[in-house]
Write a protein that holds these residues in place. Sequence first.
Motif, PDB file in Angstrom:
ATOM      1  N   TYR A 164       0.668  -1.376  -0.077  1.00 21.85           N
ATOM      2  CA  TYR A 164      -0.001   0.128   0.128  1.00 21.85           C
ATOM      3  C   TYR A 164       0.865   1.093   0.112  1.00 21.85           C
ATOM      4  O   TYR A 164       0.589   2.108  -0.789  1.00 21.85           O
ATOM      5  N   VAL A 165       1.853   1.277   0.925  1.00 21.62           N
ATOM      6  CA  VAL A 165       2.563   2.461   1.088  1.00 21.62           C
ATOM      7  C   VAL A 165       3.492   2.689  -0.261  1.00 21.62           C
ATOM      8  O   VAL A 165       3.748   4.056  -0.919  1.00 21.62           O
ATOM      9  N   LYS A 166       3.992   1.665  -0.864  1.00 22.23           N
ATOM     10  CA  LYS A 166       4.753   1.717  -2.193  1.00 22.23           C
ATOM     11  C   LYS A 166       3.669   2.212  -3.320  1.00 22.23           C
ATOM     12  O   LYS A 166       4.447   2.911  -4.039  1.00 22.23           O
ATOM     13  N   GLU A 167       2.550   1.796  -3.221  1.00 18.82           N
ATOM     14  CA  GLU A 167       1.501   2.381  -4.263  1.00 18.82           C
ATOM     15  C   GLU A 167       1.192   3.828  -4.044  1.00 18.82           C
ATOM     16  O   GLU A 167       1.015   4.684  -5.020  1.00 18.82           O
ATOM     17  N   GLN A 168       1.063   4.233  -2.817  1.00 19.25           N
ATOM     18  CA  GLN A 168       0.274   5.297  -2.470  1.00 19.25           C
ATOM     19  C   GLN A 168       1.189   6.514  -2.345  1.00 19.25           C
ATOM     20  O   GLN A 168       0.665   7.814  -2.356  1.00 19.25           O
ATOM     21  N   PHE A 169       2.383   6.208  -2.026  1.00 13.47           N
ATOM     22  CA  PHE A 169       3.243   7.432  -1.449  1.00 13.47           C
ATOM     23  C   PHE A 169       4.358   7.401  -2.206  1.00 13.47           C
ATOM     24  O   PHE A 169       5.015   6.497  -2.720  1.00 13.47           O
ATOM     25  N   ARG A 170       4.877   8.853  -2.831  1.00 14.14           N
ATOM     26  CA  ARG A 170       5.664   9.261  -3.533  1.00 14.14           C
ATOM     27  C   ARG A 170       6.490  10.534  -2.700  1.00 14.14           C
ATOM     28  O   ARG A 170       6.458  11.426  -3.148  1.00 14.14           O
ATOM     29  N   PRO A 171       7.206  10.184  -1.634  1.00 11.86           N
ATOM     30  CA  PRO A 171       7.699  11.343  -0.810  1.00 11.86           C
ATOM     31  C   PRO A 171       8.611  12.099  -1.723  1.00 11.86           C
ATOM     32  O   PRO A 171       9.872  11.680  -2.283  1.00 11.86           O
ATOM     33  N   ILE A 172       8.624  13.473  -1.213  1.00 18.17           N
ATOM     34  CA  ILE A 172       9.668  14.415  -1.953  1.00 18.17           C
ATOM     35  C   ILE A 172      10.368  14.942  -0.663  1.00 18.17           C
ATOM     36  O   ILE A 172       9.795  14.961   0.390  1.00 18.17           O
ATOM     37  N   LEU A 173      11.809  15.358  -0.986  1.00 17.73           N
ATOM     38  CA  LEU A 173      12.522  15.974   0.035  1.00 17.73           C
ATOM     39  C   LEU A 173      12.006  17.196   0.540  1.00 17.73           C
ATOM     40  O   LEU A 173      11.616  18.148  -0.409  1.00 17.73           O
ATOM     41  N   SER A 174      11.967  17.523   1.685  1.00 17.95           N
ATOM     42  CA  SER A 174      11.604  18.879   2.290  1.00 17.95           C
ATOM     43  C   SER A 174      13.002  19.461   2.240  1.00 17.95           C
ATOM     44  O   SER A 174      14.048  18.929   2.264  1.00 17.95           O
ATOM     45  N   SER A 175      13.038  20.796   2.411  1.00 18.63           N
ATOM     46  CA  SER A 175      14.389  21.459   2.532  1.00 18.63           C
ATOM     47  C   SER A 175      15.340  21.107   3.482  1.00 18.63           C
ATOM     48  O   SER A 175      16.531  21.151   3.517  1.00 18.63           O
ATOM     49  N   GLU A 176      14.720  20.715   4.958  1.00 17.79           N
ATOM     50  CA  GLU A 176      15.092  20.443   5.767  1.00 17.79           C
ATOM     51  C   GLU A 176      16.049  19.109   5.751  1.00 17.79           C
ATOM     52  O   GLU A 176      17.189  19.044   6.143  1.00 17.79           O
ATOM     53  N   ALA A 177      15.197  18.201   5.240  1.00 17.63           N
ATOM     54  CA  ALA A 177      15.669  16.693   5.101  1.00 17.63           C
ATOM     55  C   ALA A 177      16.880  17.033   3.911  1.00 17.63           C
ATOM     56  O   ALA A 177      18.183  16.268   4.117  1.00 17.63           O
ATOM     57  N   GLU A 178      16.750  17.824   2.863  1.00 21.64           N
ATOM     58  CA  GLU A 178      17.836  18.013   1.826  1.00 21.64           C
ATOM     59  C   GLU A 178      19.048  18.642   2.597  1.00 21.64           C
ATOM     60  O   GLU A 178      20.109  18.033   2.220  1.00 21.64           O
ATOM     61  N   LYS A 179      18.812  19.484   3.492  1.00 22.64           N
ATOM     62  CA  LYS A 179      20.106  19.953   4.023  1.00 22.64           C
ATOM     63  C   LYS A 179      21.046  19.102   4.834  1.00 22.64           C
ATOM     64  O   LYS A 179      22.123  19.022   4.819  1.00 22.64           O
ATOM     65  N   VAL A 180      19.947  18.274   5.451  1.00 23.85           N
ATOM     66  CA  VAL A 180      20.890  17.058   6.295  1.00 23.85           C
ATOM     67  C   VAL A 180      21.410  16.054   5.673  1.00 23.85           C
ATOM     68  O   VAL A 180      22.597  15.548   5.787  1.00 23.85           O
ATOM     69  N   ILE A 181      20.983  15.480   4.583  1.00 25.41           N
ATOM     70  CA  ILE A 181      21.344  14.762   3.659  1.00 25.41           C
ATOM     71  C   ILE A 181      22.601  15.210   2.837  1.00 25.41           C
ATOM     72  O   ILE A 181      23.727  14.668   2.673  1.00 25.41           O
ATOM     73  N   VAL A 182      22.415  16.370   2.356  1.00 24.50           N
ATOM     74  CA  VAL A 182      23.783  17.026   1.674  1.00 24.50           C
ATOM     75  C   VAL A 182      24.864  17.375   2.650  1.00 24.50           C
ATOM     76  O   VAL A 182      26.021  17.118   2.399  1.00 24.50           O
ATOM     77  N   SER A 183      24.633  17.715   3.901  1.00 21.19           N
ATOM     78  CA  SER A 183      25.652  18.035   4.854  1.00 21.19           C
ATOM     79  C   SER A 183      26.315  16.736   5.276  1.00 21.19           C
ATOM     80  O   SER A 183      27.394  16.880   5.344  1.00 21.19           O
ATOM     81  N   TYR A 184      25.553  15.592   5.366  1.00 19.99           N
ATOM     82  CA  TYR A 184      26.294  14.302   5.673  1.00 19.99           C
ATOM     83  C   TYR A 184      27.038  14.127   4.762  1.00 19.99           C
ATOM     84  O   TYR A 184      28.179  13.422   4.741  1.00 19.99           O
TER      85      TYR A 184
END
Length: 164
Positions: free
Chosen positions: A84-104
């Motif tokens: 269900y979650v694979k079919e229903q959700f297509r998460p996009i990065l928030s700016s906060e999440a993007e900052k954390v990932i890029v920093s790491y």
Amino acid sequence: VFGVTNPKGTYDPYQPLSVNTTLSGPLLSRFDIVLVLLDTKNSDWDKIVSSHILSEHSKHGSKNGINDLAGFWNLGMLRRYIQYVKEQFRPILSSEAEKVIVSYYQLQRKSATQNAARTTIRMLESLIRLAQAHARLMFRNEVRRADAIAAIVCIESSMTTSAI
């Protein structure tokens, strides 16, 4: 995707994973997470595991562990949830999440002497995929900071247990 392999002999924890498995670093870097499962000799643990396995297969044990799993999802329910979650959700990065990932990722690139084979653009893609997967499991279409941190914890766990 999970890959499973055996060591080329006795596993040597002082050697990199690529030496222990004879799989090259570039091949291993294609996996988002690499975990090493070792069968260490521990008589106390062996007694616990063997008792559990024997009780599962004896007529005196609980009937297929049903009583032990009261209140938990069975495998069918878990599969339906994941589908269900694979079919229903297509998460996009928030700016906060993007900052954390890029920093790491940038931090890892600066200190890539330890894990040069892992610290490629593939790591950045892995972080994004893992953060999105976590957001899906949490029933969200947005990747939040907590999802990014969960992805980093997974990657860190993988790198500390399986130095390529």
